[in-house]
Design a protein around this motif. Structure first.
Motif, PDB file in Angstrom:
ATOM      1  N   HIS A   1       0.543  -0.986   0.228  1.00  0.00           N
ATOM      2  CA  HIS A   1       0.131  -0.025   0.244  1.00  0.00           C
ATOM      3  C   HIS A   1       0.694   0.962  -0.299  1.00  0.00           C
ATOM      4  O   HIS A   1       0.538   2.524  -1.056  1.00  0.00           O
ATOM      5  CB  HIS A   1      -0.941  -0.076   1.398  1.00  0.00           C
ATOM      6  CG  HIS A   1      -1.909   1.213   1.557  1.00  0.00           C
ATOM      7  ND1 HIS A   1      -2.401   1.533   0.199  1.00  0.00           N
ATOM      8  CD2 HIS A   1      -1.639   1.768   2.209  1.00  0.00           C
ATOM      9  CE1 HIS A   1      -3.191   2.752   0.928  1.00  0.00           C
ATOM     10  NE2 HIS A   1      -3.053   2.632   1.928  1.00  0.00           N
ATOM     11  N   LYS A   2       1.908   1.462   1.396  1.00  0.00           N
ATOM     12  CA  LYS A   2       2.755   2.684   1.137  1.00  0.00           C
ATOM     13  C   LYS A   2       3.439   3.141  -0.473  1.00  0.00           C
ATOM     14  O   LYS A   2       3.354   3.971  -0.438  1.00  0.00           O
ATOM     15  CB  LYS A   2       4.112   2.334   2.089  1.00  0.00           C
ATOM     16  CG  LYS A   2       4.172   3.468   2.242  1.00  0.00           C
ATOM     17  CD  LYS A   2       5.238   3.062   3.409  1.00  0.00           C
ATOM     18  CE  LYS A   2       6.801   3.684   3.504  1.00  0.00           C
ATOM     19  NZ  LYS A   2       6.423   4.645   3.814  1.00  0.00           N
ATOM     20  N   VAL A   3       3.950   1.441  -1.025  1.00  0.00           N
ATOM     21  CA  VAL A   3       5.123   1.376  -2.378  1.00  0.00           C
ATOM     22  C   VAL A   3       3.627   1.633  -3.463  1.00  0.00           C
ATOM     23  O   VAL A   3       4.120   2.619  -4.297  1.00  0.00           O
ATOM     24  CB  VAL A   3       5.842   0.210  -2.209  1.00  0.00           C
ATOM     25  CG1 VAL A   3       6.647   0.702  -3.696  1.00  0.00           C
ATOM     26  CG2 VAL A   3       7.083   1.549  -1.298  1.00  0.00           C
ATOM     27  N   PHE A   4       2.934   1.089  -3.729  1.00  0.00           N
ATOM     28  CA  PHE A   4       2.592   1.113  -5.120  1.00  0.00           C
ATOM     29  C   PHE A   4       0.978   0.893  -4.897  1.00  0.00           C
ATOM     30  O   PHE A   4       0.263   2.584  -5.726  1.00  0.00           O
ATOM     31  CB  PHE A   4       2.220  -0.702  -5.498  1.00  0.00           C
ATOM     32  CG  PHE A   4       2.796  -1.431  -6.060  1.00  0.00           C
ATOM     33  CD1 PHE A   4       3.745  -0.630  -6.946  1.00  0.00           C
ATOM     34  CD2 PHE A   4       3.802  -2.371  -4.788  1.00  0.00           C
ATOM     35  CE1 PHE A   4       5.502  -1.723  -7.544  1.00  0.00           C
ATOM     36  CE2 PHE A   4       5.284  -2.667  -4.978  1.00  0.00           C
ATOM     37  CZ  PHE A   4       5.937  -2.771  -6.217  1.00  0.00           C
ATOM     38  N   GLY A   5       0.513   1.484  -3.945  1.00  0.00           N
ATOM     39  CA  GLY A   5      -1.320   2.535  -3.862  1.00  0.00           C
ATOM     40  C   GLY A   5      -2.231   0.760  -3.515  1.00  0.00           C
ATOM     41  O   GLY A   5      -1.827   0.013  -4.335  1.00  0.00           O
ATOM     42  N   VAL A  26      -2.768  -1.838  -6.223  1.00  0.00           N
ATOM     43  CA  VAL A  26      -2.617  -3.229  -6.225  1.00  0.00           C
ATOM     44  C   VAL A  26      -4.144  -3.510  -6.826  1.00  0.00           C
ATOM     45  O   VAL A  26      -3.862  -4.963  -7.624  1.00  0.00           O
ATOM     46  CB  VAL A  26      -2.431  -3.439  -5.134  1.00  0.00           C
ATOM     47  CG1 VAL A  26      -1.620  -4.821  -4.343  1.00  0.00           C
ATOM     48  CG2 VAL A  26      -0.888  -2.481  -4.823  1.00  0.00           C
ATOM     49  N   ASN A  27      -5.021  -3.172  -6.606  1.00  0.00           N
ATOM     50  CA  ASN A  27      -5.950  -4.075  -7.184  1.00  0.00           C
ATOM     51  C   ASN A  27      -6.421  -3.806  -8.880  1.00  0.00           C
ATOM     52  O   ASN A  27      -6.387  -4.904  -8.617  1.00  0.00           O
ATOM     53  CB  ASN A  27      -7.296  -2.719  -6.460  1.00  0.00           C
ATOM     54  CG  ASN A  27      -8.736  -3.388  -6.730  1.00  0.00           C
ATOM     55  OD1 ASN A  27      -9.155  -3.923  -7.164  1.00  0.00           O
ATOM     56  ND2 ASN A  27     -10.110  -2.636  -5.358  1.00  0.00           N
ATOM     57  N   ALA A  43       2.006 -13.284  -8.367  1.00  0.00           N
ATOM     58  CA  ALA A  43       1.927 -11.508  -8.318  1.00  0.00           C
ATOM     59  C   ALA A  43       2.079 -10.431  -7.310  1.00  0.00           C
ATOM     60  O   ALA A  43       3.172  -9.571  -6.725  1.00  0.00           O
ATOM     61  CB  ALA A  43       0.920 -10.794  -9.246  1.00  0.00           C
ATOM     62  N   VAL A  44       1.266 -10.854  -5.826  1.00  0.00           N
ATOM     63  CA  VAL A  44       1.773 -10.687  -4.633  1.00  0.00           C
ATOM     64  C   VAL A  44       2.622 -10.289  -4.132  1.00  0.00           C
ATOM     65  O   VAL A  44       3.187  -9.429  -3.559  1.00  0.00           O
ATOM     66  CB  VAL A  44      -0.008 -10.994  -3.929  1.00  0.00           C
ATOM     67  CG1 VAL A  44       0.242 -10.324  -2.494  1.00  0.00           C
ATOM     68  CG2 VAL A  44      -0.688 -10.586  -4.246  1.00  0.00           C
ATOM     69  N   VAL A  55       1.955   2.548 -12.164  1.00  0.00           N
ATOM     70  CA  VAL A  55       3.044   0.980 -11.180  1.00  0.00           C
ATOM     71  C   VAL A  55       3.008   2.322  -9.484  1.00  0.00           C
ATOM     72  O   VAL A  55       1.969   1.083  -8.557  1.00  0.00           O
ATOM     73  CB  VAL A  55       4.081   0.513 -11.803  1.00  0.00           C
ATOM     74  CG1 VAL A  55       4.681  -0.278 -10.973  1.00  0.00           C
ATOM     75  CG2 VAL A  55       3.818  -0.107 -13.213  1.00  0.00           C
ATOM     76  N   PHE A  56       3.275   2.574  -9.926  1.00  0.00           N
ATOM     77  CA  PHE A  56       2.963   2.955  -8.195  1.00  0.00           C
ATOM     78  C   PHE A  56       2.149   4.045  -8.065  1.00  0.00           C
ATOM     79  O   PHE A  56       2.033   4.737  -6.648  1.00  0.00           O
ATOM     80  CB  PHE A  56       4.662   3.688  -8.179  1.00  0.00           C
ATOM     81  CG  PHE A  56       6.105   3.447  -8.261  1.00  0.00           C
ATOM     82  CD1 PHE A  56       5.842   2.051  -6.917  1.00  0.00           C
ATOM     83  CD2 PHE A  56       6.745   3.436  -9.148  1.00  0.00           C
ATOM     84  CE1 PHE A  56       7.060   1.590  -7.351  1.00  0.00           C
ATOM     85  CE2 PHE A  56       7.691   2.448  -9.056  1.00  0.00           C
ATOM     86  CZ  PHE A  56       7.915   1.633  -8.549  1.00  0.00           C
ATOM     87  N   GLY A  57       1.812   5.174  -8.675  1.00  0.00           N
ATOM     88  CA  GLY A  57       0.286   6.032  -8.646  1.00  0.00           C
ATOM     89  C   GLY A  57       1.562   7.386  -8.365  1.00  0.00           C
ATOM     90  O   GLY A  57       2.851   7.192  -7.544  1.00  0.00           O
TER      91      GLY A  57
END
Lengths: 146, 146
Positions: A46-50, A54-55, A69-70, B48-50
């Protein structure tokens, strides 16, 4: 399979929904991969990709590829948290340096084998021995066979 | 340095502000690293990261480290776009396999050097020759010196 991230008999939210303070739906895309008892996994991605990225990334993949992937996203995210400048690209650079070093050591060892073979063969005055020795040591055939 | 991403004399927006359809402020954190003529760089990290995470990650770093951080994020993002399951973790696995293979080849070549040295030394009936041969071939001293 989809229920692996939840406690049976109770709709306790997965780690993602808990962090995002939202209802964890029956078909939550995060729940199978972010169980409530491993909150750090989701916190990192969440911190890195948001969460929204990710969703989206998970939705775009078939279910059988989502677990891998996760795992790769968690690995990347943890690397970026540890090293905010280089992330896992730092690991790639380090592995490439190791490969360069191993290739140099291998070339030296193979050159040494050629050198010893040439000396061994020429001392027996065998015509064409030098070419044979070089070929055998560099063409990858068993070095123990002669 | 801060102006490197803009055309002199005009406040044309950087690639990030163009994509996000916002005004590109004088102190825009993206502008030095995402020039308007390389729109793909920002498009990848945004996907990818936002944008908000990239912004946050850059703000948390001192200016002299931001350029490297952007390069590594662009590399990671492009890897994830090419391979949505493994991203650049796929490259790490591949490099680790190369290292395993090189280590095996190196061990074989070094064993061959030891084997030839032992044969060479023992044929000269030198006491303690086997230990010397093994030591010289495995302790990393110059293999050409004997």
């Amino acid at each position: 399979m989809k229920e692996s991230g939840r406690k049976l008999g109770a709709l306790s939210p997965c780690a993602a929904c808990k962090l995002l303070r939202r209802r964890c739906a029956q078909d939550c895309v995060f729940a199978p991969y972010f169980p409530a008892d491993e909150p750090q996994k989701f916190a990192s991605v969440h911190k890195v990709f948001g969460a929204s990225n990710v969703n989206k990334m998970l939705q775009e993949l078939p279910e059988h590829q989502r677990s891998d992937a996760v795992s790769s996203m968690v690995y990347e995210a943890n690397a970026r948290v540890r090293d905010p400048v280089y992330g896992c690209v730092g690991a790639i650079s380090s592995l490439q340096r190791q490969i360069d070093s191993l290739q140099t050591q291998l070339a030296l060892a193979q050159a040494e084998v050629v050198h010893m073979r040439v000396r061994q063969f020429t001392s027996s005055s065998n015509p064409g021995a030098m070419d044979m020795a070089v070929d055998q040591a560099t063409m990858g055939e068993s070095l123990w066979s002669c």
